[in-house]
Motif scaffolding. Sequence first.
Motif, PDB file in Angstrom:
ATOM      1  N   GLY A 194     -16.028  -9.279 -11.167  1.00  0.00           N
ATOM      2  CA  GLY A 194     -15.538  -8.032 -10.589  1.00  0.00           C
ATOM      3  C   GLY A 194     -14.096  -8.070 -10.119  1.00  0.00           C
ATOM      4  N   SER A 195     -13.468  -9.233 -10.089  1.00  0.00           N
ATOM      5  CA  SER A 195     -12.082  -9.312  -9.588  1.00  0.00           C
ATOM      6  C   SER A 195     -11.127  -8.503 -10.456  1.00  0.00           C
ATOM      7  N   LEU A 196     -11.228  -8.642 -11.754  1.00  0.00           N
ATOM      8  CA  LEU A 196     -10.354  -7.876 -12.652  1.00  0.00           C
ATOM      9  C   LEU A 196     -10.602  -6.382 -12.478  1.00  0.00           C
ATOM     10  N   ASP A 247      -8.987  -0.933 -11.048  1.00  0.00           N
ATOM     11  CA  ASP A 247      -9.309   0.299 -10.314  1.00  0.00           C
ATOM     12  C   ASP A 247      -8.176   0.678  -9.371  1.00  0.00           C
ATOM     13  N   LEU A 248      -7.670  -0.296  -8.649  1.00  0.00           N
ATOM     14  CA  LEU A 248      -6.569  -0.053  -7.722  1.00  0.00           C
ATOM     15  C   LEU A 248      -5.338   0.465  -8.469  1.00  0.00           C
ATOM     16  N   LEU A 249      -4.988  -0.186  -9.558  1.00  0.00           N
ATOM     17  CA  LEU A 249      -3.817   0.233 -10.323  1.00  0.00           C
ATOM     18  C   LEU A 249      -4.006   1.636 -10.899  1.00  0.00           C
ATOM     19  N   GLY A 250      -5.188   1.911 -11.381  1.00  0.00           N
ATOM     20  CA  GLY A 250      -5.471   3.232 -11.938  1.00  0.00           C
ATOM     21  C   GLY A 250      -5.358   4.330 -10.899  1.00  0.00           C
ATOM     22  N   LYS A 251      -5.869   4.070  -9.699  1.00  0.00           N
ATOM     23  CA  LYS A 251      -5.792   5.068  -8.625  1.00  0.00           C
ATOM     24  C   LYS A 251      -4.347   5.353  -8.223  1.00  0.00           C
ATOM     25  N   GLU A 252      -3.485   4.375  -8.409  1.00  0.00           N
ATOM     26  CA  GLU A 252      -2.063   4.534  -8.058  1.00  0.00           C
ATOM     27  C   GLU A 252      -1.210   4.919  -9.264  1.00  0.00           C
ATOM     28  N   ASN A 253      -1.879   5.298 -10.350  1.00  0.00           N
ATOM     29  CA  ASN A 253      -1.193   5.773 -11.561  1.00  0.00           C
ATOM     30  C   ASN A 253      -0.258   4.722 -12.169  1.00  0.00           C
ATOM     31  N   VAL A 274       4.675  -3.418  -8.869  1.00  0.00           N
ATOM     32  CA  VAL A 274       4.883  -4.465  -7.854  1.00  0.00           C
ATOM     33  C   VAL A 274       4.724  -3.872  -6.453  1.00  0.00           C
ATOM     34  N   LYS A 275       5.260  -2.684  -6.226  1.00  0.00           N
ATOM     35  CA  LYS A 275       5.114  -2.042  -4.913  1.00  0.00           C
ATOM     36  C   LYS A 275       3.653  -1.790  -4.583  1.00  0.00           C
ATOM     37  N   VAL A 276       2.899  -1.307  -5.551  1.00  0.00           N
ATOM     38  CA  VAL A 276       1.468  -1.032  -5.334  1.00  0.00           C
ATOM     39  C   VAL A 276       0.715  -2.331  -5.040  1.00  0.00           C
ATOM     40  N   ILE A 277       0.994  -3.350  -5.810  1.00  0.00           N
ATOM     41  CA  ILE A 277       0.304  -4.639  -5.639  1.00  0.00           C
ATOM     42  C   ILE A 277       0.611  -5.219  -4.260  1.00  0.00           C
ATOM     43  N   GLN A 278       1.882  -5.233  -3.892  1.00  0.00           N
ATOM     44  CA  GLN A 278       2.268  -5.798  -2.601  1.00  0.00           C
ATOM     45  C   GLN A 278       1.717  -4.977  -1.439  1.00  0.00           C
ATOM     46  N   ALA A 279       1.699  -3.653  -1.586  1.00  0.00           N
ATOM     47  CA  ALA A 279       1.177  -2.799  -0.519  1.00  0.00           C
ATOM     48  C   ALA A 279      -0.311  -3.021  -0.285  1.00  0.00           C
ATOM     49  N   ASN A 280      -0.987  -3.561  -1.275  1.00  0.00           N
ATOM     50  CA  ASN A 280      -2.420  -3.799  -1.148  1.00  0.00           C
ATOM     51  C   ASN A 280      -2.745  -5.272  -0.892  1.00  0.00           C
ATOM     52  N   GLY A 281      -1.738  -6.038  -0.540  1.00  0.00           N
ATOM     53  CA  GLY A 281      -1.955  -7.412  -0.102  1.00  0.00           C
ATOM     54  C   GLY A 281      -2.354  -8.396  -1.186  1.00  0.00           C
ATOM     55  N   LEU A 282      -2.135  -8.032  -2.445  1.00  0.00           N
ATOM     56  CA  LEU A 282      -2.455  -8.961  -3.530  1.00  0.00           C
ATOM     57  C   LEU A 282      -1.289  -9.926  -3.732  1.00  0.00           C
TER      58      LEU A 282
END
Length: 143
Positions: free
Chosen positions: A81-83, A88-94, A124-132
């Motif tokens: 489920g990690s992938l 899902d996160l990336l899709g929600k943030e377009n 990168v902004k989306v990933i960092q904002a979500n603590g990944l």
Amino acid sequence: MKLRQISVFVENRTGRVAEVATLLRDGNINIRAVTLADTHDFGIVRLIVNNVDEALKILRDNKFTALDTEVVALEIPDAPGSLCRVLDLLGKENVNVEYLYGFVERSGEKAILIFRFEDADHAVKVIQANGLRILSGEELYKL
């Protein structure tokens, strides 16, 4: 944090990918990750290596078409489920993923995903904002 990936265009015939590997071996280039995508006549070998500039020089000096592209390396848990959670996160943030490939760093611990995004800065902004955790080039090249 983006890192550099080499994309090599190779004819779809026996031994051509081996020629790339041999040239890099002879140049003391260490391949950290590799994937091969094929079409009818050509393939694209995508490589993460320990010395991008030297690898590009070797390949181009030997008449290969090799490009330097930016990708993002993301560390995720090596668990079911990690992938899916990341996508899902990336899709929600377009965030549009052009392609990805991955490998396990240590079974049951961490996996590394290499992403090519349509808009890497936004991703990168989306990933960092979500603590990944995004890996730097130095971290990945040293694995």
